[in-house]
Write an enzyme that holds these catalytic residues in place. Structure first.
Site, PDB file in Angstrom:
ATOM      1  N   GLN A  99       6.991 -16.179  28.297  1.00  0.00           N
ATOM      2  CA  GLN A  99       5.546 -16.235  27.714  1.00  0.00           C
ATOM      3  C   GLN A  99       4.402 -15.524  28.660  1.00  0.00           C
ATOM      4  O   GLN A  99       4.222 -15.506  29.852  1.00  0.00           O
ATOM      5  CB  GLN A  99       5.035 -17.718  27.752  1.00  0.00           C
ATOM      6  CG  GLN A  99       3.749 -17.900  27.247  1.00  0.00           C
ATOM      7  CD  GLN A  99       2.993 -19.242  27.659  1.00  0.00           C
ATOM      8  OE1 GLN A  99       3.082 -19.745  28.713  1.00  0.00           O
ATOM      9  NE2 GLN A  99       2.882 -19.849  26.510  1.00  0.00           N
ATOM     10  N   TYR A 180      -6.793 -18.880  27.713  1.00  0.00           N
ATOM     11  CA  TYR A 180      -6.655 -17.713  28.633  1.00  0.00           C
ATOM     12  C   TYR A 180      -7.170 -16.368  27.608  1.00  0.00           C
ATOM     13  O   TYR A 180      -7.678 -16.626  26.570  1.00  0.00           O
ATOM     14  CB  TYR A 180      -5.060 -17.671  28.887  1.00  0.00           C
ATOM     15  CG  TYR A 180      -4.994 -18.906  29.759  1.00  0.00           C
ATOM     16  CD1 TYR A 180      -5.267 -18.992  31.122  1.00  0.00           C
ATOM     17  CD2 TYR A 180      -3.786 -19.906  29.322  1.00  0.00           C
ATOM     18  CE1 TYR A 180      -5.050 -20.153  31.957  1.00  0.00           C
ATOM     19  CE2 TYR A 180      -3.736 -21.038  30.137  1.00  0.00           C
ATOM     20  CZ  TYR A 180      -4.303 -20.984  31.291  1.00  0.00           C
ATOM     21  OH  TYR A 180      -4.042 -22.118  32.055  1.00  0.00           O
ATOM     22  N   ARG A 227       2.092 -17.987  20.721  1.00  0.00           N
ATOM     23  CA  ARG A 227       1.526 -19.201  20.828  1.00  0.00           C
ATOM     24  C   ARG A 227      -0.188 -19.505  20.537  1.00  0.00           C
ATOM     25  O   ARG A 227      -0.668 -18.679  21.114  1.00  0.00           O
ATOM     26  CB  ARG A 227       1.791 -19.936  22.139  1.00  0.00           C
ATOM     27  CG  ARG A 227       1.675 -21.345  22.378  1.00  0.00           C
ATOM     28  CD  ARG A 227       2.063 -22.186  23.670  1.00  0.00           C
ATOM     29  NE  ARG A 227       2.594 -23.575  23.147  1.00  0.00           N
ATOM     30  CZ  ARG A 227       2.426 -24.395  24.068  1.00  0.00           C
ATOM     31  NH1 ARG A 227       2.124 -24.349  25.179  1.00  0.00           N
ATOM     32  NH2 ARG A 227       3.154 -25.504  23.670  1.00  0.00           N
ATOM     33  N   GLY A 314       7.421 -30.753  26.062  1.00  0.00           N
ATOM     34  CA  GLY A 314       7.000 -30.428  27.538  1.00  0.00           C
ATOM     35  C   GLY A 314       7.519 -31.487  28.699  1.00  0.00           C
ATOM     36  O   GLY A 314       8.498 -31.478  29.014  1.00  0.00           O
TER      37      GLY A 314
HETATM   38  C1  LIG Z   1       2.856 -29.075  33.992  1.00  0.00           C
HETATM   39  C2  LIG Z   1       2.714 -28.469  32.919  1.00  0.00           C
HETATM   40  C3  LIG Z   1       2.512 -26.941  33.035  1.00  0.00           C
HETATM   41  C4  LIG Z   1       2.041 -26.074  31.718  1.00  0.00           C
HETATM   42  N1  LIG Z   1       2.067 -25.065  31.722  1.00  0.00           N
HETATM   43  C5  LIG Z   1       1.923 -24.306  30.418  1.00  0.00           C
HETATM   44  C6  LIG Z   1       2.062 -22.932  30.448  1.00  0.00           C
HETATM   45  O1  LIG Z   1       2.468 -22.326  31.428  1.00  0.00           O
HETATM   46  N2  LIG Z   1       2.011 -22.384  29.056  1.00  0.00           N
HETATM   47  C7  LIG Z   1       1.622 -23.045  28.182  1.00  0.00           C
HETATM   48  O2  LIG Z   1       1.407 -22.522  27.051  1.00  0.00           O
HETATM   49  N3  LIG Z   1       1.406 -24.304  28.140  1.00  0.00           N
HETATM   50  C8  LIG Z   1       1.679 -24.906  29.289  1.00  0.00           C
HETATM   51  N4  LIG Z   1       1.558 -26.492  29.289  1.00  0.00           N
HETATM   52  C9  LIG Z   1       1.377 -27.204  27.895  1.00  0.00           C
HETATM   53  C10 LIG Z   1       2.857 -27.526  27.549  1.00  0.00           C
HETATM   54  O3  LIG Z   1       3.508 -26.559  27.013  1.00  0.00           O
HETATM   55  C11 LIG Z   1       2.743 -28.459  26.081  1.00  0.00           C
HETATM   56  O4  LIG Z   1       1.967 -28.117  25.333  1.00  0.00           O
HETATM   57  C12 LIG Z   1       2.225 -29.787  26.481  1.00  0.00           C
HETATM   58  O5  LIG Z   1       2.839 -30.462  27.710  1.00  0.00           O
HETATM   59  C13 LIG Z   1       2.230 -30.833  25.367  1.00  0.00           C
HETATM   60  O6  LIG Z   1       3.503 -31.059  25.249  1.00  0.00           O
HETATM   61  P1  LIG Z   1       4.443 -32.502  25.469  1.00  0.00           P
HETATM   62  O7  LIG Z   1       3.347 -33.425  24.765  1.00  0.00           O
HETATM   63  O8  LIG Z   1       5.530 -32.243  24.785  1.00  0.00           O
HETATM   64  O9  LIG Z   1       4.116 -32.571  26.949  1.00  0.00           O
HETATM   65  C14 LIG Z   1       1.987 -27.111  30.408  1.00  0.00           C
HETATM   66  C15 LIG Z   1       1.930 -28.360  30.551  1.00  0.00           C
HETATM   67  C16 LIG Z   1       2.275 -29.089  31.534  1.00  0.00           C
HETATM   68  C17 LIG Z   1       2.152 -30.670  31.531  1.00  0.00           C
END
Ligand SMILES: Cc1cc2nc3c(=O)[nH]c(=O)nc-3n(C[C@H](O)[C@H](O)[C@H](O)COP(=O)(O)O)c2cc1C
Length: 363
Positions: A99, A180, A227, A314
């Protein structure tokens, strides 16, 4: 027969072992030069049974950095570290996209080369605090990018895309989400430019289009994903009309034969949503990855209904390295501990247990 989340999926010329994607998650376990560490190799290899892993955000330049200990792709040493990691994932049968990210205003002079002020489409200070090596500090007012600086931003992505190839990734995901730099251009709450990169949504999308043109000279379109987050308010983001604007953006992306569009649906901090994602998905003729708050049942339903081709998870992947098996066999899940999400050591990173007990029941 309705599509099944556990069935293989042909993503352009790549065969994925299931439709379960590991969502990109920043965990701040690189070293302070942006190098991949051995525990990162272990973390990703443990999760290689995902149909596709999307790496945590990878800054495309020193200027692109917005957090401590995030792994970059702008130096030869970065390539060496990532190659170790992608080899480990591949040797365990996995697939992994990088990414590629530029944080824009979500940074701080303490994280910038020469303590420079972070850049953005417009000089609008986000509310909230930056995470720095010296702790949390108020965001500063960013410096508006000059028109003549934009080709260099595009070149940063192109260079990182080249390094991602050398580092053994299967593809790249352009991070146009979560507040971002690219998202700061896309959404009208953060883009007040009066030039060709601001104003109507076509202009606000120009930077993303130029980045996609550039990285398409390095990767086939079928190995490039994008994304987007039409509604996520994370990083102080707003847009006046996400439905109209993102339908336009997704329709435009649909002309490029990309690997996929990956949409974080709704808002990470609120349950309500004002966007009709089914309508949005209908604007894209290619592979659509849905994300945000999915569990197995919701994911199965989305895939069976045709609301998604793939689903990204996630939090479930943080706590369950063997999530695919657990879902497939109806096994209990470990819970993720937020205290260890961002930074730290192996605890909460590579010590979540694989299931070793008796299988419970088959779903
Ligand atoms: C610890 C953490 C770090 C994350 N880092 C990123 C990231 O680097 N890039 C990104 O696009 N989204 C990031 N996200 C968002 C996740 O990709 C995801 O969209 C979010 O957790 C919702 O999905 P889930 O309900 O399955 O957890 C992060 C989320 C968490 C919890």
């Amino acid at each position: 027969m309705a599509a099944d989340i556990f069935s293989t999926f042909q993503l352009d010329d790549l065969m994925l072992s299931s439709r379960m994607v590991m969502a990109p998650m920043t965990r701040n376990r690189a070293d302070d030069k942006g190098n991949v560490t051995p525990m990162m190799v272990t973390h990703y290899q443990q999760r290689a049974t995902a149909g596709l892993i999307i790496s945590e955000s990878v800054p495309v330049s020193a200027q692109a950095v917005g957090y401590p200990c995030t792994p970059g792709l702008f130096a030869d040493a970065h390539v060496t570290g990532w190659l170790r990691l992608t080899n480990a994932v591949h040797s365990s049968g996995g697939r992994i996209f990088a990414q590629l990210q530029h944080c824009g205003r979500i940074s701080h002079p303490d994280l910038q080369p020469g303590e420079a002020v972070p850049v953005a489409p417009s000089p609008l200070r986000p509310s909230g605090k930056a995470v720095t090596y010296a702790g949390m500090q108020d965001f500063v007012t960013p410096r508006e990018l000059m028109l003549e600086e934009i080709p260099d931003i595009v070149a940063q992505f192109r260079r990182a895309a080249e390094l991602a190839r050398r580092a053994g990734f299967d593809g790249i995901e352009i991070h146009g989400a979560n507040g971002y730099l690219i998202d700061q251009f896309l959404r009208d709450g953060t883009n007040r430019r009066g030039d060709a990169y601001g104003g109507n949504v076509g202009n606000r999308m120009r930077l993303l289009n130029e980045i996609l043109d550039a990285v398409s000279q390095v990767w086939p379109a079928g190995r490039i994903g994008v994304r987007l987050t039409p509604e996520n308010s994370f990083n102080a983001m707003v847009d006046s009309d996400p439905q109209t604007h993102f339908e336009y953006i997704i329709r435009e992306l649909g002309t490029r034969s990309l690997a996929y569009v990956h949409v974080l649906q709704g808002d990470m901090s609120e349950k309500s949503s004002a966007v009709d994602y089914r309508a949005l998905r209908a604007c894209f003729p290619g592979t659509y990855i849905a994300n945000n708050g999915y569990d197995l049942e919701l994911a199965k339903k989305a895939i069976a209904n045709g609301d998604a081709d793939l689903v990204a998870f996630g939090l479930p992947f943080i706590a369950n390295p063997d999530l695919v098996r657990r879902y497939r066999q109806g096994l209990p899940l470990n819970r993720a501990d937020p205290a260890t999400f961002y930074g730290g050591d192996a605890a909460g990173y590579i010590d979540y247990p694989f299931f070793t007990g008796e299988e419970v029941f088959a779903i």
